[in-house]
Design an enzyme around this catalytic site. Structure first.
Site, PDB file in Angstrom:
ATOM      1  N   ALA A 377       0.822  -1.210   0.000  1.00 28.76           N
ATOM      2  CA  ALA A 377       0.000   0.000   0.000  1.00 28.76           C
ATOM      3  C   ALA A 377       0.857   1.261   0.000  1.00 28.76           C
ATOM      4  CB  ALA A 377      -0.924  -0.006   1.221  1.00 28.76           C
ATOM      5  N   CYS A 378       2.055   1.181   0.610  1.00 29.52           N
ATOM      6  CA  CYS A 378       2.925   2.362   0.667  1.00 29.52           C
ATOM      7  C   CYS A 378       3.543   2.683  -0.684  1.00 29.52           C
ATOM      8  CB  CYS A 378       4.030   2.163   1.700  1.00 29.52           C
ATOM      9  SG  CYS A 378       5.055   0.711   1.399  1.00 29.52           S
ATOM     10  N   HIS A 379       3.337   1.796  -1.684  1.00 31.48           N
ATOM     11  CA  HIS A 379       3.858   2.058  -3.027  1.00 31.48           C
ATOM     12  C   HIS A 379       2.750   2.462  -3.990  1.00 31.48           C
ATOM     13  CE1 HIS A 379       7.145  -1.052  -1.842  1.00 31.48           C
ATOM     14  NE2 HIS A 379       7.436   0.144  -1.402  1.00 31.48           N
TER      15      HIS A 379
END
Length: 435
Positions: A377-379
């Site tokens: 999700a952080c990408h």
């Protein structure tokens, strides 16, 4: 887009209904548990009770404050037990990002203080810049922080690449990267995209042997255990780490975190990033978020009591998912979470359906029921580019572009799997007809 699923309410742990999808007239099935998890009902209950009954300041002496303090103490003990530590080893933080940043800040600050002592003849070693060793598949809260330290000239950093055969970092490669000024080694316990479990225990054993031979500063050892907790057994003492990052929303707790430190301020250095009223023994000041800490503690208790059942259920469900995918797609399937000699998280299936029109983002945006993601999700700001994690693990670019990260949870059923595989089959047929 399906990878925005974390913003959608969750019903029964995995199925989504309501006005968000009313126009589709179909229940959505969540398989993005590596991104975030719903709160267990028992966790919601203790949070609600704390909001109502323990609203007082934990530093106060009146009843509501004393209740808050007691809840925090109990939660600290529960979180410690979950990771094989003592209550005094747990520092509550806002989440995993803060915990990781606190470790990196500590390593650099500790090196700086020892360097000053060395200049005054009180200490050997600690010359030059502090050197940090990590891998090329870490979470962004490690990766971006060490990149920033390097850019600012505050640290030297070595990113040790994982093997393109096993997708693990090799112990010998970590040891080979050690320098006289190495102050910290940070290796995640399990990767959030491939599910590969890293050899953290073996790294710690080798580094501790090195530390006994070194005249220089002791090398500190850190693991980000965000993806492992609640899925496999995690014991900080068995691993041999000095620091271990705990992230609540990965194991059905609220979005709060903690940092395990092996004897904070005594056996293991810890330098605060914030300064305030002295909470958390001055390591992390700020009035404690009692309800969220209560929820974290309850979620930890559930892991302690039920881990073997959780792990067994997720493993059998994932194996069934992989079997069904293989049966339906046959030679068009490529599993990006299968590596010889590597242990994999029991819930993680990273898979590509091969074809020129079957990019992961396109498949997920066309699916009627499946809610999943193409990478961490952080990408999510990387657009439609293949995951750099998969590329680093040796997955060809055209295969990585088609990747789907499917992660099952405690409530995922075989019926959910059947529905998801059928959804994917229909989606692939539709996309191949369209393009």
């Amino acid at each position: 887009m399906a990878n925005k699923s974390a913003d959608v309410p969750i019903v029964m742990g995995h199925t989504f209904t309501g006005h968000h999808f009313a126009e589709m007239n179909v229940d959505r099935i969540y398989m993005d548990y590596n991104a975030t998890t719903p709160l267990e009902p028992e966790v919601i209950q203790v949070i609600s009770e704390a909001l109502q009954d323990a609203w007082g300041n934990p530093s106060s002496n009146y009843v509501a404050g004393a209740k808050a303090k007691a809840i925090i103490n109990q939660s600290r003990l529960s979180v410690a037990r979950m990771v094989g530590g003592k209550a005094e080893d747990i520092i509550f933080t806002s989440g995993g990002t803060e915990a990781n940043n606190l470790v990196l800040h500590t390593a650099v600050e500790h090196f700086r203080k020892k360097s000053m002592a060395a200049e005054q003849g009180q200490y050997n070693g600690c010359t030059g810049l502090p050197h940090i060793i990590t891998t090329n598949v870490e979470h962004d809260s490690v990766k971006r922080r060490v990149e920033h330290l390097q850019m600012d000239g505050k640290a030297d950093v070595t990113f040790v690449p994982v093997s393109r055969v096993t997708a693990r970092v090799e112990v010998e490669d970590i040891i080979a990267a050690v320098r006289p000024n190495t102050c910290l080694i940070s290796v995640m316990l399990a990767n959030n995209e491939t599910g590969v479990i890293m050899p953290v225990q073996e790294i710690c054993q080798r580094v501790k042997a090195l530390n006994k031979q070194r005249d220089q500063l002791k090398i500190l050892l850190h693991t980000d255990a965000a993806q492992a907790l609640g899925k496999i057994k995690v014991d900080a003492c068995d691993l041999g780490v000095d620091y271990l990052t705990i992230v609540g929303h990965k194991f059905y707790a609220p979005r709060i975190g903690a940092l395990y430190v092996n004897g904070p301020g005594t056996r293991t250095p810890l330098y605060p990033m914030l300064f305030g009223g002295g909470q958390e023994r001055n390591f992390r000041p700020g009035t404690e978020n009692t309800p969220m800490i209560a929820g974290l503690g309850k979620a930890a208790e559930l892991v302690i009591s039920n881990l073997s059942d959780y792990e067994s259920h997720m493993r059998s469900t994932k194996l069934y998912l992989e079997e069904r995918l293989q049966a339906v797609f046959r030679d068009k399937i490529r599993f990006n979470s299968h590596y010889p000699g590597s242990d994999i998280l029991p819930n993680t299936c990273n898979v590509s359906i091969l074809g020129p029109t079957l990019q992961g983002w396109r498949v997920l945006s066309t699916c009627r029921r499946l809610l999943a993601s193409v990478s961490a999700a952080c990408h999510s700001d990387t657009g439609n580019r293949p995951s750099h994690i998969l590329l680093s693990c040796g997955v060809p670019s055209e295969v990585a572009a088609n990747a789907l990260r499917l992660s099952v949870g405690r409530g995922t059923t075989k019926a959910d799997v059947d529905a998801v595989v059928e959804d994917l089959r229909e989606t692939v047929h539709l996309l191949e007809e369209m393009y």
